[in-house]
Design a protein around this motif. Structure first.
Motif, PDB file in Angstrom:
ATOM      1  N   GLY A  34      84.847  42.188  87.326  1.00 25.23           N
ATOM      2  CA  GLY A  34      84.055  43.585  87.033  1.00 25.23           C
ATOM      3  C   GLY A  34      83.087  43.831  86.294  1.00 25.23           C
ATOM      4  N   SER A  35      83.201  42.786  85.155  1.00 24.47           N
ATOM      5  CA  SER A  35      82.270  43.200  84.094  1.00 24.47           C
ATOM      6  C   SER A  35      82.399  41.662  83.420  1.00 24.47           C
ATOM      7  CB  SER A  35      82.626  43.970  82.993  1.00 24.47           C
ATOM      8  OG  SER A  35      84.162  43.566  82.542  1.00 24.47           O
ATOM      9  N   ALA A  36      81.302  41.430  82.328  1.00 23.83           N
ATOM     10  CA  ALA A  36      80.975  40.053  81.467  1.00 23.83           C
ATOM     11  C   ALA A  36      81.405  40.536  80.079  1.00 23.83           C
ATOM     12  CB  ALA A  36      79.977  39.468  81.937  1.00 23.83           C
ATOM     13  N   ARG A  37      81.881  39.334  79.438  1.00 20.30           N
ATOM     14  CA  ARG A  37      81.692  39.481  77.859  1.00 20.30           C
ATOM     15  C   ARG A  37      81.131  38.384  77.327  1.00 20.30           C
ATOM     16  NH1 ARG A  37      87.074  42.616  75.797  1.00 20.30           N
ATOM     17  NH2 ARG A  37      87.046  44.251  76.878  1.00 20.30           N
ATOM     18  N   LEU A  38      80.111  38.263  76.660  1.00 22.08           N
ATOM     19  CA  LEU A  38      78.911  37.327  76.465  1.00 22.08           C
ATOM     20  C   LEU A  38      78.698  36.878  74.959  1.00 22.08           C
ATOM     21  CD1 LEU A  38      76.947  35.519  78.128  1.00 22.08           C
ATOM     22  CD2 LEU A  38      75.417  37.099  78.045  1.00 22.08           C
ATOM     23  N   LEU A  39      78.939  35.645  74.789  1.00 19.87           N
ATOM     24  CA  LEU A  39      78.572  34.973  73.276  1.00 19.87           C
ATOM     25  C   LEU A  39      77.464  34.299  73.505  1.00 19.87           C
ATOM     26  CD1 LEU A  39      80.654  33.693  70.567  1.00 19.87           C
ATOM     27  CD2 LEU A  39      79.036  32.572  71.274  1.00 19.87           C
ATOM     28  N   ILE A  40      76.485  34.665  72.497  1.00 14.37           N
ATOM     29  CA  ILE A  40      75.101  33.546  72.441  1.00 14.37           C
ATOM     30  C   ILE A  40      74.960  33.344  71.258  1.00 14.37           C
ATOM     31  CG2 ILE A  40      72.788  33.626  72.750  1.00 14.37           C
ATOM     32  CD1 ILE A  40      74.167  34.361  75.488  1.00 14.37           C
ATOM     33  N   ASP A  41      75.216  32.115  71.124  1.00 12.14           N
ATOM     34  CA  ASP A  41      74.925  31.153  69.805  1.00 12.14           C
ATOM     35  C   ASP A  41      73.504  30.831  69.753  1.00 12.14           C
ATOM     36  OD1 ASP A  41      74.651  29.454  67.597  1.00 12.14           O
ATOM     37  OD2 ASP A  41      76.765  28.469  67.909  1.00 12.14           O
ATOM     38  N   PHE A  42      72.747  31.500  69.040  1.00 12.48           N
ATOM     39  CA  PHE A  42      71.311  31.259  68.834  1.00 12.48           C
ATOM     40  C   PHE A  42      70.789  30.793  67.395  1.00 12.48           C
ATOM     41  CE2 PHE A  42      71.488  35.580  67.636  1.00 12.48           C
ATOM     42  CZ  PHE A  42      70.109  35.954  67.584  1.00 12.48           C
ATOM     43  N   GLN A  43      71.911  29.951  66.795  1.00 12.36           N
ATOM     44  CA  GLN A  43      71.483  29.354  65.585  1.00 12.36           C
ATOM     45  C   GLN A  43      70.337  28.253  65.747  1.00 12.36           C
ATOM     46  OE1 GLN A  43      74.483  26.927  64.094  1.00 12.36           O
ATOM     47  NE2 GLN A  43      73.882  26.380  62.112  1.00 12.36           N
ATOM     48  N   MET A  44      70.261  27.835  66.801  1.00 13.07           N
ATOM     49  CA  MET A  44      69.438  26.497  67.156  1.00 13.07           C
ATOM     50  C   MET A  44      68.082  27.144  68.150  1.00 13.07           C
ATOM     51  SD  MET A  44      70.640  24.037  65.320  1.00 13.07           S
ATOM     52  CE  MET A  44      69.827  22.742  66.007  1.00 13.07           C
ATOM     53  N   TYR A  45      67.812  28.395  68.182  1.00 14.97           N
ATOM     54  CA  TYR A  45      67.019  28.966  68.956  1.00 14.97           C
ATOM     55  C   TYR A  45      65.533  28.882  68.191  1.00 14.97           C
ATOM     56  CZ  TYR A  45      64.373  33.097  70.962  1.00 14.97           C
ATOM     57  OH  TYR A  45      63.570  33.895  71.510  1.00 14.97           O
ATOM     58  N   VAL A  46      64.653  28.588  68.882  1.00 20.37           N
ATOM     59  CA  VAL A  46      63.192  28.749  68.478  1.00 20.37           C
ATOM     60  C   VAL A  46      62.400  29.619  69.002  1.00 20.37           C
ATOM     61  CG1 VAL A  46      61.055  27.266  68.429  1.00 20.37           C
ATOM     62  CG2 VAL A  46      63.295  26.425  68.139  1.00 20.37           C
ATOM     63  N   SER A  47      62.370  29.889  70.408  1.00 25.63           N
ATOM     64  CA  SER A  47      61.364  31.041  70.918  1.00 25.63           C
ATOM     65  C   SER A  47      61.683  30.987  72.503  1.00 25.63           C
ATOM     66  CB  SER A  47      60.140  30.801  70.618  1.00 25.63           C
ATOM     67  OG  SER A  47      59.670  29.731  71.352  1.00 25.63           O
ATOM     68  N   GLU A  48      61.000  31.729  73.007  1.00 25.15           N
ATOM     69  CA  GLU A  48      60.768  31.895  74.465  1.00 25.15           C
ATOM     70  C   GLU A  48      59.795  31.987  75.059  1.00 25.15           C
ATOM     71  OE1 GLU A  48      61.894  35.904  77.320  1.00 25.15           O
ATOM     72  OE2 GLU A  48      63.194  35.350  75.797  1.00 25.15           O
ATOM     73  N   GLU A  49      59.737  30.785  76.219  1.00 22.57           N
ATOM     74  CA  GLU A  49      58.176  30.709  76.641  1.00 22.57           C
ATOM     75  C   GLU A  49      57.955  31.895  77.467  1.00 22.57           C
ATOM     76  OE1 GLU A  49      58.441  27.121  79.243  1.00 22.57           O
ATOM     77  OE2 GLU A  49      58.490  25.935  77.709  1.00 22.57           O
ATOM     78  N   ALA A  50      56.454  31.914  77.669  1.00 25.89           N
ATOM     79  CA  ALA A  50      56.014  33.311  78.459  1.00 25.89           C
ATOM     80  C   ALA A  50      56.534  33.299  79.934  1.00 25.89           C
ATOM     81  CB  ALA A  50      54.353  33.366  78.573  1.00 25.89           C
TER      82      ALA A  50
END
Length: 163
Positions: free
Chosen positions: A85-101
């Motif tokens: 019925g729902s979600a709980r989300l963890l996003i580890d973005f220590q290694m994130y650079v960017s997002e493509e268009a």
């Protein structure tokens, strides 16, 4: 509020490593790995974490996100919503650079579709810019959003599992 301390920054009780630019590096960790060829553009950029269970799911973001990553994320969140019925989300973005268009439209679609279905979003990172991103994301992606330093990843999982 953040207070400057040595060797890093303290925010909401969490230690944050200093910016890599203050250490004489012009690139963040993932960008540095891309530049060194340790991983290439197009490698797995969204990796489901082993600690994921039931409707509590986590992903490590590595490098540059694109449309396909949001398709994967949407499928996982939809499965959790269908089952619990729902979600709980963890996003580890220590290694994130960017997002493509190419990912922008998919990102907005994800946010509008799942905002009311993601109860909690734990964002894990190690830089002030990531804290700022977390603050902005709180309005679009989930009912509750918290930022955790990489040194408190286990606290992020615990927070997600709490009532």
């Amino acid at each position: 509020s953040c207070t400057t301390t040595s060797p890093g920054k303290r925010w909401a009780g969490h230690w944050i490593r200093p910016s890599y630019s203050t250490l004489g590096l012009d690139l963040e960790p993932a960008a540095l790995l891309l530049a060194l060829g340790i991983f290439a553009q197009g490698d797995i950029m969204l990796k489901k974490m082993d600690e994921s269970a039931g409707n509590v799911i986590g992903f490590q973001v590595i490098g540059v996100l694109d449309r396909a990553d949001f398709v994967t994320l949407s499928e996982e969140v939809q499965t959790a919503v269908d089952e619990a019925g729902s979600a709980r989300l963890l996003i580890d973005f220590q290694m994130y650079v960017s997002e493509e268009a190419s990912g922008w439209a998919a990102d907005l679609k994800f946010a509008s579709k799942y905002h009311g279905k993601i109860e909690k979003l734990a964002l894990v990172g190690d830089r002030k810019t990531q804290m700022d991103i977390a603050d902005h994301l709180s309005h679009f992606y989930a009912k509750q959003t918290e930022f955790f330093s990489v040194f408190n990843r286990s606290s992020a999982w615990q927070w997600l599992k709490e009532g």
